[in-house]
Design a protein around this motif. Structure first.
Motif, PDB file in Angstrom:
ATOM      1  N   LEU A  85       0.631  -1.432  -0.102  1.00  0.00           N
ATOM      2  CA  LEU A  85      -0.052   0.165  -0.086  1.00  0.00           C
ATOM      3  C   LEU A  85       0.943   1.175   0.070  1.00  0.00           C
ATOM      4  N   GLN A  86       2.242   1.166  -0.296  1.00  0.00           N
ATOM      5  CA  GLN A  86       3.016   2.338  -0.171  1.00  0.00           C
ATOM      6  C   GLN A  86       2.337   3.565  -1.103  1.00  0.00           C
ATOM      7  N   GLY A  87       2.530   4.691  -0.534  1.00  0.00           N
ATOM      8  CA  GLY A  87       2.139   5.942  -1.401  1.00  0.00           C
ATOM      9  C   GLY A  87       0.558   6.123  -1.211  1.00  0.00           C
ATOM     10  N   GLN A  88      -0.287   5.147  -0.668  1.00  0.00           N
ATOM     11  CA  GLN A  88      -1.771   5.189  -0.708  1.00  0.00           C
ATOM     12  C   GLN A  88      -2.133   5.480   0.857  1.00  0.00           C
ATOM     13  N   VAL A  89      -1.369   4.741   1.714  1.00  0.00           N
ATOM     14  CA  VAL A  89      -1.929   5.000   3.218  1.00  0.00           C
ATOM     15  C   VAL A  89      -0.551   4.654   4.045  1.00  0.00           C
ATOM     16  N   ARG A  90      -0.484   5.160   5.264  1.00  0.00           N
ATOM     17  CA  ARG A  90       0.692   4.870   5.862  1.00  0.00           C
ATOM     18  C   ARG A  90       0.348   3.778   7.002  1.00  0.00           C
TER      19      ARG A  90
END
Length: 143
Positions: A85-90
Protein backbone atom coordinates in the motif's frame (compact mmCIF):
# COMPACT_ATOMS: atom_id res chain seq x y z
CA UNK A 1 0.69 24.39 -3.33
CA UNK A 2 -0.24 20.92 -4.62
CA UNK A 3 0.62 17.88 -2.56
CA UNK A 4 -0.26 16.00 0.59
CA UNK A 5 0.49 17.05 4.18
CA UNK A 6 2.29 14.32 6.13
CA UNK A 7 3.56 14.31 9.69
CA UNK A 8 7.06 12.91 10.05
CA UNK A 9 6.64 9.88 12.27
CA UNK A 10 10.21 10.28 13.56
CA UNK A 11 10.41 13.98 14.49
CA UNK A 12 6.78 15.19 14.30
CA UNK A 13 7.48 17.90 11.68
CA UNK A 14 4.77 18.60 9.08
CA UNK A 15 5.85 18.10 5.46
CA UNK A 16 4.14 18.72 2.12
CA UNK A 17 4.81 16.01 -0.46
CA UNK A 18 3.95 16.43 -4.17
CA UNK A 19 1.42 13.86 -5.41
CA UNK A 20 3.87 12.39 -7.91
CA UNK A 21 6.47 11.75 -5.15
CA UNK A 22 4.25 9.77 -2.75
CA UNK A 23 5.21 6.36 -4.15
CA UNK A 24 8.90 7.30 -4.48
CA UNK A 25 9.70 7.13 -0.75
CA UNK A 26 9.68 10.85 0.18
CA UNK A 27 11.80 11.97 3.14
CA UNK A 28 11.24 14.50 5.91
CA UNK A 29 12.74 17.91 5.16
CA UNK A 30 13.85 18.25 8.79
CA UNK A 31 15.29 14.88 9.85
CA UNK A 32 15.48 12.87 6.60
CA UNK A 33 13.25 10.01 7.82
CA UNK A 34 10.99 8.25 5.31
CA UNK A 35 7.49 9.71 5.15
CA UNK A 36 5.68 7.12 3.03
CA UNK A 37 8.28 4.52 2.20
CA UNK A 38 6.24 1.36 2.63
CA UNK A 39 7.68 0.48 6.04
CA UNK A 40 5.87 0.26 9.36
CA UNK A 41 6.88 2.95 11.85
CA UNK A 42 6.61 2.60 15.62
CA UNK A 43 4.85 5.70 17.02
CA UNK A 44 3.85 7.15 20.38
CA UNK A 45 0.44 8.53 21.28
CA UNK A 46 1.28 12.18 20.56
CA UNK A 47 2.63 11.39 17.09
CA UNK A 48 -0.38 9.21 16.26
CA UNK A 49 -2.79 11.94 17.36
CA UNK A 50 -1.00 14.60 15.30
CA UNK A 51 -0.83 12.43 12.17
CA UNK A 52 -4.44 11.26 12.50
CA UNK A 53 -5.63 14.85 12.93
CA UNK A 54 -3.53 16.59 10.24
CA UNK A 55 -2.36 14.19 7.53
CA UNK A 56 -3.93 14.12 4.08
CA UNK A 57 -2.98 10.44 3.64
CA UNK A 58 -4.96 7.90 5.71
CA UNK A 59 -3.03 6.33 8.58
CA UNK A 60 -3.61 2.80 9.87
CA UNK A 61 -2.45 1.95 13.37
CA UNK A 62 -1.85 -1.52 14.79
CA UNK A 63 -2.33 -1.42 18.55
CA UNK A 64 -0.14 -4.25 19.88
CA UNK A 65 2.03 -5.42 22.80
CA UNK A 66 5.31 -7.41 22.84
CA UNK A 67 3.84 -10.19 25.03
CA UNK A 68 0.97 -10.82 22.58
CA UNK A 69 1.55 -13.93 20.43
CA UNK A 70 -0.99 -13.03 17.71
CA UNK A 71 0.54 -9.51 17.56
CA UNK A 72 4.02 -10.93 16.93
CA UNK A 73 2.58 -13.38 14.41
CA UNK A 74 0.84 -10.59 12.48
CA UNK A 75 3.85 -8.21 12.44
CA UNK A 76 5.44 -9.56 9.20
CA UNK A 77 2.01 -9.66 7.54
CA UNK A 78 1.43 -6.03 8.50
CA UNK A 79 4.84 -5.09 7.04
CA UNK A 80 3.97 -6.87 3.78
CA UNK A 81 0.70 -4.92 3.65
CA UNK A 82 2.61 -1.65 4.19
CA UNK A 83 4.79 -2.41 1.17
CA UNK A 84 1.75 -3.26 -0.96
CA UNK A 85 0.00 0.00 0.00
CA UNK A 86 3.03 2.30 -0.28
CA UNK A 87 2.03 5.84 -1.27
CA UNK A 88 -1.68 5.18 -0.61
CA UNK A 89 -1.79 4.90 3.20
CA UNK A 90 0.75 4.80 6.02
CA UNK A 91 0.87 1.88 8.44
CA UNK A 92 2.15 2.41 11.98
CA UNK A 93 2.33 0.42 15.21
CA UNK A 94 1.65 1.64 18.72
CA UNK A 95 2.85 -0.46 21.67
CA UNK A 96 -0.02 -0.37 24.20
CA UNK A 97 2.25 -1.66 26.97
CA UNK A 98 4.71 1.22 26.50
CA UNK A 99 1.86 3.72 25.97
CA UNK A 100 -1.04 2.56 28.20
CA UNK A 101 -2.88 5.88 27.79
CA UNK A 102 -3.33 5.07 24.10
CA UNK A 103 -5.22 1.89 24.89
CA UNK A 104 -7.53 3.79 27.22
CA UNK A 105 -8.01 6.78 24.89
CA UNK A 106 -8.94 4.60 21.90
CA UNK A 107 -10.87 2.04 23.99
CA UNK A 108 -8.73 -0.89 22.87
CA UNK A 109 -10.36 -4.03 24.27
CA UNK A 110 -8.16 -6.66 22.61
CA UNK A 111 -4.96 -6.79 20.63
CA UNK A 112 -3.97 -6.77 17.90
CA UNK A 113 -6.47 -4.11 16.87
CA UNK A 114 -6.12 -2.07 13.70
CA UNK A 115 -7.81 1.30 13.21
CA UNK A 116 -8.01 3.49 10.10
CA UNK A 117 -7.85 7.27 10.56
CA UNK A 118 -8.69 9.69 7.77
CA UNK A 119 -9.52 13.41 7.86
CA UNK A 120 -9.15 13.49 11.64
CA UNK A 121 -11.63 10.70 12.37
CA UNK A 122 -11.48 6.98 13.04
CA UNK A 123 -13.13 5.35 10.01
CA UNK A 124 -12.89 1.63 10.81
CA UNK A 125 -11.58 -0.82 13.39
CA UNK A 126 -10.71 -4.52 13.23
CA UNK A 127 -9.44 -6.80 16.00
CA UNK A 128 -7.52 -10.05 15.57
CA UNK A 129 -4.52 -11.18 13.55
CA UNK A 130 -4.94 -11.26 9.79
CA UNK A 131 -2.80 -12.36 6.81
CA UNK A 132 -1.37 -9.62 4.59
CA UNK A 133 -3.92 -10.05 1.78
CA UNK A 134 -6.80 -9.65 4.23
CA UNK A 135 -5.13 -6.59 5.80
CA UNK A 136 -4.74 -4.97 2.37
CA UNK A 137 -8.36 -5.77 1.42
CA UNK A 138 -9.70 -4.44 4.74
CA UNK A 139 -7.68 -1.21 4.49
CA UNK A 140 -8.62 -0.70 0.83
CA UNK A 141 -12.31 -1.11 1.69
CA UNK A 142 -12.07 1.59 4.39
CA UNK A 143 -9.92 4.24 2.72
Amino acid sequence: MAGKKLTCLACGQMNRVPFDKLAAGPKCGTCGAELAGGTVAEVDLATLEKAARNDDLPIVVDFWAPWCGPCRQMAPQYQTAAQALQGQVRLVKLNTEAHPNAGAKYRIRGIPTMAVFSNGKERARQSGAMPSQAIVSWITAHT
